[in-house]
Design an enzyme around this catalytic site. Structure first.
Site, PDB file in Angstrom:
ATOM      1  N   GLU A   1      -0.440  -4.515 -10.433  1.00 55.12           N
ATOM      2  CA  GLU A   1       0.274  -3.392  -9.818  1.00 55.12           C
ATOM      3  C   GLU A   1       1.381  -2.866 -10.724  1.00 55.12           C
ATOM      4  OE1 GLU A   1      -0.413  -6.376  -6.345  1.00 55.12           O
ATOM      5  OE2 GLU A   1      -0.284  -6.442  -8.522  1.00 55.12           O
TER       6      GLU A   1
ATOM      7  N   CYS B   1       5.799  -6.815  -6.502  1.00 56.15           N
ATOM      8  CA  CYS B   1       4.949  -5.630  -6.597  1.00 56.15           C
ATOM      9  C   CYS B   1       5.191  -4.664  -5.439  1.00 56.15           C
ATOM     10  CB  CYS B   1       3.486  -6.040  -6.685  1.00 56.15           C
ATOM     11  SG  CYS B   1       3.136  -6.940  -8.227  1.00 56.15           S
TER      12      CYS B   1
END
Length: 159
Positions: free
Chosen positions: A59, A90
């Site tokens: 991510e 993330c």
């Protein structure tokens, strides 16, 4: 015109391809892509082990690539497709980058921060809310993770 449901499947399949790249490198098999205006603008997979860097999650790398491509840190009109529920690091990056929506393949009952352990995206009064859709191609995403850990256990047993 491609229907929204077909788009979700198409884009999650691309995230799964990224997860399989991580798998082949013996990294936790998580893949992420970022889409803007129905085009993939960034793709990434975990490379934490190879880079010896805690922050090298799919991510984070995808967000960095998308920001570079757009020349901006705000990704307000972008959506992320990720095979495994983002961790707190993330999820925080999703909020900070102003991602519009995240599509999650399968949940992470141990470290997930989008509803499993906690929900940073919906339960706190941050200045930006990220929409969430869970269990997109859940079985396929879960299979990649389960097969990876099965392979790792077998490999360790041989050693």
């Amino acid at each position: 015109m491609i229907e929204p449901e077909q788009n979700k499947i198409k884009y999650m399949k691309e995230a799964i391809k990224e997860a399989k790249k991580a798998y082949d490198k013996e990294e936790i098999p998580v893949g992420a892509i970022i889409v803007k205006d129905n085009k993939i603008i960034a793709r990434a997979h975990n490379i934490k082990e190879a880079k010896k860097d805690t922050t090298k999650h799919a991510e984070i790398i995808a967000i960095q690539k998308a920001s570079k491509k757009l020349g901006a840190w705000r990704l307000t009109d972008c959506e992320m497709y990720v095979t495994l529920e983002p961790c707190s690091m993330c999820a925080g990056a999703l909020i900070q980058s102003r991602i519009k929506k995240v599509y999650i393949g399968t949940l992470d009952e141990k470290t997930g921060a989008c509803g499993s352990v906690l929900n940073l995206l919906e339960d706190y009064p941050f200045n930006h809310k990220v929409e969430i859709e869970k269990n997109v191609m859940q079985k396929e995403c879960e299979t990649v993770i389960k097969e990876f850990f099965k392979m790792l256990r077998a490999k360790r047993k041989q050693q």
